[in-house]
Design a protein around this motif. Structure first.
Motif, mmCIF file in Angstrom:
data_model
loop_
_atom_site.group_PDB
_atom_site.id
_atom_site.type_symbol
_atom_site.label_atom_id
_atom_site.label_comp_id
_atom_site.label_asym_id
_atom_site.label_seq_id
_atom_site.Cartn_x
_atom_site.Cartn_y
_atom_site.Cartn_z
ATOM 1 N N GLN A 149 39.170 63.814 44.719
ATOM 2 C CA GLN A 149 39.625 63.109 45.923
ATOM 3 C C GLN A 149 38.473 62.179 46.287
ATOM 4 O O GLN A 149 37.379 62.655 46.613
ATOM 5 C CB GLN A 149 39.896 64.089 47.055
ATOM 6 N N ASN A 150 38.722 60.887 46.219
ATOM 7 C CA ASN A 150 37.636 59.893 46.267
ATOM 8 C C ASN A 150 36.611 60.289 45.197
ATOM 9 O O ASN A 150 36.985 60.300 44.041
ATOM 10 C CB ASN A 150 37.078 59.756 47.671
ATOM 11 N N SER A 151 35.389 60.691 45.551
ATOM 12 C CA SER A 151 34.481 61.092 44.478
ATOM 13 C C SER A 151 34.173 62.586 44.495
ATOM 14 O O SER A 151 33.297 63.054 43.786
ATOM 15 C CB SER A 151 33.197 60.266 44.557
ATOM 16 N N THR A 153 44.650 58.699 55.551
ATOM 17 C CA THR A 153 45.308 57.505 55.011
ATOM 18 C C THR A 153 44.298 56.690 54.198
ATOM 19 O O THR A 153 43.193 56.431 54.674
ATOM 20 C CB THR A 153 45.845 56.647 56.178
ATOM 21 N N GLY A 154 44.669 56.333 52.982
ATOM 22 C CA GLY A 154 43.787 55.513 52.149
ATOM 23 C C GLY A 154 42.910 56.304 51.190
ATOM 24 O O GLY A 154 42.355 55.731 50.245
ATOM 25 N N ASP A 155 42.783 57.628 51.411
ATOM 26 C CA ASP A 155 42.052 58.464 50.451
ATOM 27 C C ASP A 155 42.816 58.466 49.129
ATOM 28 O O ASP A 155 44.043 58.353 49.115
ATOM 29 C CB ASP A 155 41.939 59.915 50.959
ATOM 30 N N VAL A 156 42.078 58.636 48.025
ATOM 31 C CA VAL A 156 42.716 58.590 46.710
ATOM 32 C C VAL A 156 42.494 59.893 45.943
ATOM 33 O O VAL A 156 41.475 60.563 46.118
ATOM 34 C CB VAL A 156 42.196 57.384 45.878
ATOM 35 N N VAL A 157 43.484 60.235 45.098
ATOM 36 C CA VAL A 157 43.346 61.376 44.182
ATOM 37 C C VAL A 157 43.698 60.888 42.782
ATOM 38 O O VAL A 157 44.641 60.109 42.600
ATOM 39 C CB VAL A 157 44.241 62.572 44.614
HETATM 40 C C1 LIG Z 1 38.182 57.098 49.992
HETATM 41 O O1 LIG Z 1 38.378 55.949 49.203
HETATM 42 C C2 LIG Z 1 39.230 54.979 49.802
HETATM 43 C C3 LIG Z 1 39.478 53.892 48.771
HETATM 44 O O2 LIG Z 1 38.296 53.458 48.186
HETATM 45 C C4 LIG Z 1 38.604 54.477 51.091
HETATM 46 O O3 LIG Z 1 39.466 53.538 51.703
HETATM 47 C C5 LIG Z 1 38.378 55.678 52.026
HETATM 48 O O4 LIG Z 1 37.732 55.252 53.188
HETATM 49 C C6 LIG Z 1 37.566 56.748 51.325
HETATM 50 N N1 LIG Z 1 37.514 57.922 52.187
HETATM 51 C C7 LIG Z 1 36.391 58.586 52.422
HETATM 52 C C8 LIG Z 1 36.512 59.788 53.314
HETATM 53 O O5 LIG Z 1 35.305 58.253 51.940
#
Ligand SMILES: *[C@@H]1O[C@H](CO)[C@@H](O)[C@H](O)[C@H]1NC(C)=O
Length: 189
Positions: A131-133, A160-164
């Motif tokens: 999830q993100n990194s 919203t916007g977090d990636v997996v």
């Molecule tokens: C996770 O990644 C997304 C896309 O890069 C970004 O918009 C978001 O703010 C990030 N979330 C965190 C918690 O770092």
């Protein structure tokens, strides 16, 4: 909304009629009754409209589910994203089959799963779900015994916007993932 607007028009016409028809009391009385039942009907329609509107918008904004298959055999380098390219389900279009990345359209709790196979021609396979990194799951298909399967699962809270995504484990030499027999699944709980 159109029928409610039409209701307003009818109401105005009836108001005009009831004030101009005047002398004939039985006619006026009937018009008055018709007007009050029309007002009741319009109130009911407006309430139904609000309820229906509220329900359908809350379902469509949060319903998210995807299921995708990896079609080709892929030789993965360090940290390479596995792009499950063949979409079976993609409600809400939050999974991108060209990049292999799922992006949360809403804050919420999400479930993810990945089942994968190492071909008999390769030695091992190490994957990671992030999830993100941040690592949220790790999977391994062992060596020996022909093809071997592995799996990963995770339940996470996402903004919203977090990636997996599923990717090859960082720092491991190149390994092969079996096409057709590997899947990536996710949905909002
Ligand atoms: C996770 O990644 C997304 C896309 O890069 C970004 O918009 C978001 O703010 C990030 N979330 C965190 C918690 O770092």
């Amino acid at each position: 909304m159109q029928f409610v607007d039409m209701g307003h028009i009818i109401l105005i016409v009836l108001s005009v009629l009831s004030s101009t028809v005047g002398q004939d009391t039985s006619c006026c009385c009937k018009l008055g009754q018709a007007k009050s039942s029309l007002v009741d009907a319009i109130t009911t329609l407006q309430r139904t409209n609000r309820l229906l509107g509220g329900t359908s918008s809350s379902i469509s904004s949060t319903e998210v589910a995807f299921h995708a298959r990896l079609k080709p055999y892929v030789t993965l380098g360090s940290s390479q994203i596995v792009v499950f390219d063949q979409v079976i389900t993609n409600i809400g279009q939050a999974y991108n089959p060209h990049t292999g990345i799922f992006t949360a359209p809403n804050d919420g709790i999400y479930f993810f799963a990945c089942t994968f196979l190492r071909p008999h021609t390769a030695t091992q396979l190490h994957l990671q779900m992030v999830q993100n990194s941040t690592e949220i799951s790790r999977g391994h298909a062992a060596t020996g015994g022909g093809s071997q399967a592995g799996s990963m699962n995770a339940v996470v809270y996402m903004h919203t916007g977090d990636v997996v995504k599923v990717r090859h484990y960082p720092g491991v030499g190149s390994e092969i993932i079996h096409g057709d027999w590997s899947f990536f699944t996710g949905y909002r709980i």
